[in-house]
Design an enzyme around this catalytic site. Structure first.
Site, PDB file in Angstrom:
ATOM      1  N   HIS A 230      -7.548  -6.616   0.299  1.00 45.03           N
ATOM      2  CA  HIS A 230      -6.303  -5.479   0.167  1.00 45.03           C
ATOM      3  C   HIS A 230      -5.122  -5.917   0.984  1.00 45.03           C
ATOM      4  O   HIS A 230      -3.947  -5.709   0.621  1.00 45.03           O
ATOM      5  CB  HIS A 230      -6.787  -4.121   0.629  1.00 45.03           C
ATOM      6  CG  HIS A 230      -5.841  -3.105   0.700  1.00 45.03           C
ATOM      7  ND1 HIS A 230      -4.898  -2.805  -0.594  1.00 45.03           N
ATOM      8  CD2 HIS A 230      -5.315  -2.459   1.678  1.00 45.03           C
ATOM      9  CE1 HIS A 230      -4.151  -1.872  -0.271  1.00 45.03           C
ATOM     10  NE2 HIS A 230      -4.367  -1.435   1.182  1.00 45.03           N
TER      11      HIS A 230
ATOM     12  N   ASP B 280       1.093  -1.145  -0.129  1.00 42.70           N
ATOM     13  CA  ASP B 280      -0.126   0.005  -0.014  1.00 42.70           C
ATOM     14  C   ASP B 280       0.909   1.174  -0.034  1.00 42.70           C
ATOM     15  O   ASP B 280       1.707   1.391  -0.796  1.00 42.70           O
ATOM     16  CB  ASP B 280      -0.999  -0.043   0.992  1.00 42.70           C
ATOM     17  CG  ASP B 280      -2.173   1.008   1.201  1.00 42.70           C
ATOM     18  OD1 ASP B 280      -3.058   0.848   0.306  1.00 42.70           O
ATOM     19  OD2 ASP B 280      -1.825   1.927   2.127  1.00 42.70           O
TER      20      ASP B 280
END
Length: 292
Positions: free
Chosen positions: A274, A105
């Site tokens: 994610h 991320d």
């Protein structure tokens, strides 16, 4: 959460101190977390990685226990270039001028910039659940803006998003994690409390908003400069992404990263959302060990 690791807080210049856990033996490996998290995101795989590497799990500038300087102006304080320089200085202070690098991320965006600016420092690079920032902004449509609303909320002028988050930190952080996670049981109550509490400091909220403001401004300028100069990644690159997440559903991840790399690019989707190291730790670990 990191049994056998030692905790360090190391000055890296310009009054900034970076917090990190260090453990293991072998070639150095730097792990960089994402939003809204801390170095604790690596807790499920750091121990096994430390059997083969000297693992450094660091908090990014503005996150966790690292320094949180005020931003503002052109958001240069939280540019990925500045955040990457912190990590290079951290590794040098620990005696590691060259290392393997894994980012997830926001940490992957820092890692991308670090690998462009300091290719001499990075032996191998793994990026988890991102496409290039400019690629993602350029492809924005209703579906992307809905799923990644935080990209547009957090970049609003200070201190509007800061006040909104500070006024309901519990709800905001828990909602954000729940929205992006697609694996039951990936986050227990202890780690959720840790992530929420890391945002109790208003400066942490401000810093992370500045991270995103930089991503929409100065970072794009730096990326455009690199593209104009023909600069590409020169080390082997692994990209992993969550099959059930927005990145995998929206982009041809391998194709997009091959445009940014002059070296071999490999990778695949994992059966998760994610948060790869927390939702699919065994698969993430296997892929990283094979590549690193």
């Amino acid at each position: 959460m990191f049994e056998g690791f030692t905790s360090h807080t190391i000055p890296v210049g310009n009054g900034i101190e970076i917090a990190a856990y260090v453990g293991g033996e072998g070639p150095p490996l730097l792990l960089l977390h994402g939003y809204p998290q801390t170095r604790a995101c690596w807790r499920k795989i750091a121990g096994p990685l430390a059997k083969k590497f000297t693992v450094v799990a660091a908090d990014l500038r503005g996150y966790g226990e690292s320094c949180k300087p005020p931003g503002g102006g052109n958001h240069e304080t939280y540019s990925k270039r500045a955040m990457a320089a912190d990590q290079v200085a951290l590794m040098r202070a620990l005696g590691f001028p060259r290392f393997r690098l894994v980012g997830h991320d926001r940490g992957a965006r820092v890692a991308h910039r670090l690998a462009l600016d300091r290719a001499d420092a990075v032996e191998r690079l793994a990026l988890l659940d991102i496409c290039p920032t400019d690629t993602m902004y350029a492809a924005t449509d209703k579906a992307f803006a809905t799923a990644y609303y935080h990209w547009f909320f957090l970049i609003q002028p200070a201190d509007f998003p800061e006040r909104m988050i500070v006024n309901n930190t519990h709800r905001y952080i828990r909602h954000t994690i729940a929205s992006w996670c697609h694996t039951d049981g990936a986050f227990d109550e202890r780690i959720l409390r840790h992530y929420v509490e890391s945002f109790f400091d208003p400066m942490a909220v401000h810093a992370t908003c500045e991270d995103y403001r930089a991503g929409a401004t100065i970072d794009l300028a730096h990326d455009a400069e690199s593209d104009a100069a023909g600069r590409k990644l020169t080390m082997p690159l692994l990209v992993l992404w969550g099959e059930r997440g927005i990145v995998g559903k929206t982009f041809d991840v391998l194709a997009e990263w091959r445009k940014k790399s002059a070296a071999e690019v490999t990778g695949r989707a994992l059966d998760c959302g994610h948060f790869l190291p927390e939702e699919a730790p065994e698969e993430t670990l296997e892929a990283l060990l094979s590549f690193l």
